[in-house]
Design a protein around this motif. Structure first.
Motif, mmCIF file in Angstrom:
data_model
loop_
_atom_site.group_PDB
_atom_site.id
_atom_site.type_symbol
_atom_site.label_atom_id
_atom_site.label_comp_id
_atom_site.label_asym_id
_atom_site.label_seq_id
_atom_site.Cartn_x
_atom_site.Cartn_y
_atom_site.Cartn_z
ATOM 1 N N ALA A 128 0.798 -0.891 0.140
ATOM 2 C CA ALA A 128 -0.208 0.070 -0.196
ATOM 3 C C ALA A 128 0.774 1.176 0.033
ATOM 4 O O ALA A 128 0.704 2.170 -0.579
ATOM 5 C CB ALA A 128 -0.844 0.149 1.167
ATOM 6 N N THR A 129 1.944 1.200 0.674
ATOM 7 C CA THR A 129 3.055 2.381 0.654
ATOM 8 C C THR A 129 3.473 2.479 -0.695
ATOM 9 O O THR A 129 3.764 3.742 -0.968
ATOM 10 C CB THR A 129 3.981 2.153 1.897
ATOM 11 N N SER A 163 1.203 3.945 -3.296
ATOM 12 C CA SER A 163 0.950 5.337 -2.813
ATOM 13 C C SER A 163 1.906 6.440 -3.181
ATOM 14 O O SER A 163 2.043 7.323 -3.828
ATOM 15 C CB SER A 163 0.476 5.522 -1.469
ATOM 16 N N PHE A 178 1.914 6.465 -7.034
ATOM 17 C CA PHE A 178 0.995 7.199 -7.585
ATOM 18 C C PHE A 178 1.269 8.770 -7.335
ATOM 19 O O PHE A 178 0.956 9.500 -8.234
ATOM 20 C CB PHE A 178 -0.574 6.783 -6.763
ATOM 21 N N ALA A 179 1.750 9.007 -6.303
ATOM 22 C CA ALA A 179 2.053 10.548 -5.989
ATOM 23 C C ALA A 179 3.206 10.847 -7.107
ATOM 24 O O ALA A 179 3.191 11.998 -7.444
ATOM 25 C CB ALA A 179 2.727 10.556 -4.706
#
Length: 118
Positions: A55-56, A59, A62-63
């Motif tokens: 998940a990290t 993220s 995606f960022a």
């Protein structure tokens, strides 16, 4: 209310109310509380850390993908299609114009001006 100023009496009254409250709890609620306490005392199950890592990482990717869209793009200079003439050819060309004044006479003529205006 005068018990508040007497700490010992206040403590006895609080313990008595606590014992009364514990006695009035249903057995089903006590069983749920015991189960929750035992579950909280258990160490965390191994093998679920990869979910947090994934998940990290997602993220972060995606960022970065969003951030790259806001970076100003620089234009790359286009390479010339033909090679640039050497310095000696340029100097020969400039000397030939200097040696040939007929070019300037022709440019000043009516025919040269007509071609330049087209």
């Amino acid at each position: 209310m005068s018990d508040i100023h007497d700490n010992d009496a206040f403590d006895r009254r609080a313990k008595q109310l606590h014992a009364t409250a514990l006695a009035s709890i249903s057995p089903q609620t006590l069983a749920k509380l015991r189960a929750a306490r035992q579950a909280a005392a258990q160490p965390a199950r191994p093998g679920h850390a990869w979910r947090w890592i994934a998940a990290t990482a997602f993220s972060a990717v995606f960022a970065v993908a969003i951030g790259v869209q806001f970076v100003p793009r620089t234009s790359t200079p286009v390479a010339p299609a033909q090679p640039v003439a050497s310095a000696s050819a340029t100097s020969d060309y400039s000397t030939s114009l200097d040696e040939n004044p007929d070019l300037y006479v022709w440019l000043a003529s009516a025919e040269g001006q007509r071609l330049a205006s087209e």
